[in-house]
Design a protein around this motif. Structure first.
Motif, PDB file in Angstrom:
ATOM      1  N   GLU A 228      -5.116 -39.200 -11.934  1.00 12.14           N
ATOM      2  CA  GLU A 228      -3.928 -40.056 -12.063  1.00 12.14           C
ATOM      3  C   GLU A 228      -3.569 -40.290 -13.523  1.00 12.14           C
ATOM      4  OE1 GLU A 228      -5.025 -43.534  -9.891  1.00 12.14           O
ATOM      5  OE2 GLU A 228      -4.643 -42.634  -7.917  1.00 12.14           O
ATOM      6  N   GLU A 229      -4.593 -40.439 -14.368  1.00 14.54           N
ATOM      7  CA  GLU A 229      -4.338 -40.709 -15.786  1.00 14.54           C
ATOM      8  C   GLU A 229      -3.653 -39.531 -16.468  1.00 14.54           C
ATOM      9  OE1 GLU A 229      -4.659 -40.851 -19.982  1.00 14.54           O
ATOM     10  OE2 GLU A 229      -5.830 -39.439 -18.769  1.00 14.54           O
ATOM     11  N   PHE A 230      -4.184 -38.309 -16.282  1.00 13.84           N
ATOM     12  CA  PHE A 230      -3.549 -37.205 -17.009  1.00 13.84           C
ATOM     13  C   PHE A 230      -2.287 -36.708 -16.318  1.00 13.84           C
ATOM     14  CE2 PHE A 230      -6.767 -34.500 -14.682  1.00 13.84           C
ATOM     15  CZ  PHE A 230      -5.922 -33.585 -14.101  1.00 13.84           C
TER      16      PHE A 230
ATOM     17  N   SER B  94     -20.235 -33.883 -20.141  1.00  6.30           N
ATOM     18  CA  SER B  94     -20.409 -33.346 -18.787  1.00  6.30           C
ATOM     19  C   SER B  94     -19.088 -32.767 -18.305  1.00  6.30           C
ATOM     20  CB  SER B  94     -20.861 -34.464 -17.840  1.00  6.30           C
ATOM     21  OG  SER B  94     -20.905 -34.000 -16.498  1.00  6.30           O
ATOM     22  N   PRO B  95     -19.130 -31.632 -17.609  1.00  8.35           N
ATOM     23  CA  PRO B  95     -17.876 -31.027 -17.134  1.00  8.35           C
ATOM     24  C   PRO B  95     -17.071 -31.937 -16.215  1.00  8.35           C
ATOM     25  CG  PRO B  95     -19.692 -29.479 -16.924  1.00  8.35           C
ATOM     26  CD  PRO B  95     -20.296 -30.808 -17.257  1.00  8.35           C
ATOM     27  N   ALA B  96     -17.748 -32.725 -15.364  1.00  5.46           N
ATOM     28  CA  ALA B  96     -17.028 -33.523 -14.364  1.00  5.46           C
ATOM     29  C   ALA B  96     -17.865 -34.718 -13.941  1.00  5.46           C
ATOM     30  CB  ALA B  96     -16.683 -32.667 -13.144  1.00  5.46           C
TER      31      ALA B  96
ATOM     32  N   HIS C 277     -13.164 -39.672 -10.342  1.00  2.74           N
ATOM     33  CA  HIS C 277     -12.478 -38.372 -10.277  1.00  2.74           C
ATOM     34  C   HIS C 277     -10.988 -38.576 -10.003  1.00  2.74           C
ATOM     35  CE1 HIS C 277     -11.681 -34.181  -9.158  1.00  2.74           C
ATOM     36  NE2 HIS C 277     -11.149 -34.632  -8.040  1.00  2.74           N
ATOM     37  N   LYS C 278     -10.671 -39.416  -9.044  1.00  2.29           N
ATOM     38  CA  LYS C 278      -9.278 -39.686  -8.698  1.00  2.29           C
ATOM     39  C   LYS C 278      -8.554 -40.400  -9.825  1.00  2.29           C
ATOM     40  CE  LYS C 278      -6.385 -41.862  -5.150  1.00  2.29           C
ATOM     41  NZ  LYS C 278      -6.388 -42.670  -3.902  1.00  2.29           N
TER      42      LYS C 278
END
Length: 332
Positions: free
Chosen positions: A317-319, A303-305, A312-313
């Motif tokens: 933060e991870e990348f 899935s795109p998002a 989402h947040k």
């Protein structure tokens, strides 16, 4: 007070004395396939007009996939018909969920016919590379660059489809502005926007990030907030055809830096699969540097998002954290 009125002029209702352009807005039925096909035909019959078709969100452009696959991507190759249609696809990960985030740029980039293993010979006319390519794909991060992208579309002596992925959030981002000089004589479209001058010496820059679109502003805000001054960020405004020459010039500025691509999209989407081999070609054949091209972005996903705000947040933060980790401490 009404800037669009300054553009609109006709024989019946001239708005400004001496105005030479006509600006027309037409509402249409909600059929991407039908309306995009109409605009394609209109642009072929009126090559001197700037014809733009916009998807309500870039995700909805897939309703016109037949137009892109069968006609727009290959009309010049199949039928020797040049086409200058501009396709606007709002694209950006802003928490809108899987149906309001991605124009699936990877699909359009996969259909681009520039060779990832060949660096075009340098010349003073960069438009030759575009003439030899089937279409252009851009993701502008400044108003001036968007202006020049549209302007060069009708100023050229040839026609080529232009695909534009751009987030709606930049319309109201205070940092996304251009000085007046960037619109005036002597200014032009920038395929790559160079990294800002660094506080440290160029030889001391430890990581060189390339990105495209609105994520640039998020990266800069994060680096400034953390006080990090050894990471440079360059913007790839024209993704396809890949601007080998200007990318090489940017890479040569920071000879000791790691190279990383940062994107919002999942790893199996976005521009990563397109830019990765071209970065390697630039490194190995252009400046003779044998270093890896690192990646920071969302993990692979069908899935795109996500549709969950917390997730989402957390993904951002991870990348963002990954984009700051140097090679000796990152997990690749």
């Amino acid at each position: 007070p009404y800037p669009l009125c300054a553009l609109a002029v006709s024989d019946e209702r001239p708005n400004i004395e001496g105005a030479k352009a006509e600006f027309v807005i037409n509402n249409s039925n909600l059929s991407e396939y039908g309306v995009c096909g109409f605009e394609l035909g209109y642009s072929l019959e009126n090559p001197n007009s700037l014809v733009l078709w916009e998807a309500q969100f870039g995700d909805f452009a897939n309703g016109a996939q037949i137009i892109f696959d069968q006609f727009l991507s290959s009309c010049e190759s199949k039928w020797l018909r040049q086409c200058g249609l501009v396709v606007l696809m709002p694209h950006g990960y802003e928490g809108g969920g899987p149906e309001h985030s991605s124009c699936r740029m990877e699909r359009f980039l996969q259909m681009t016919d520039d060779d990832p293993s060949v660096i075009p010979e340098k010349n003073g006319h960069t438009q030759i590379q575009i003439q030899r390519c089937n279409w252009q794909f851009i993701n502008c991060s400044t108003p001036a660059n968007y202006f020049h992208a549209l302007r060069r579309q009708v100023k050229r002596n040839f026609r080529k489809p232009l695909l534009v992925a751009s987030p709606k959030s930049l319309l109201k981002l205070r940092q996304c502005v251009s000085p007046k000089e960037d619109f005036l004589e002597g200014s032009s479209f920038k395929r790559v926007i160079p990294a800002n001058e660094m506080a440290c010496a160029a030889e001391s820059v430890r990581r060189h990030i390339f990105c495209t679109g609105k994520i640039y502003y998020e990266l800069i805000a994060e680096l400034e907030m953390k006080g990090i001054d050894h990471i440079a960020v360059s913007r790839l405004e024209q993704i396809a055809p890949f601007p080998f020459d200007t990318v090489q010039e940017e890479l040569e500025r920071f000879p000791n830096a790691e190279l990383m691509w940062v994107q919002e999209e999942p790893k199996n989407m976005g521009a990563w699969a397109y830019v990765q081999p071209r970065f390697y070609t630039t490194l190995l054949r252009g400046i003779q540097r044998d270093i890896p091209v690192l990646y920071a972005g969302r993990k692979v996903n069908p899935s795109p998002a996500t549709g969950f705000p917390k997730q989402h947040k957390a993904e951002i933060e991870e990348f963002m954290e990954r984009s700051k980790q140097l090679l000796n401490s990152s997990m690749n």
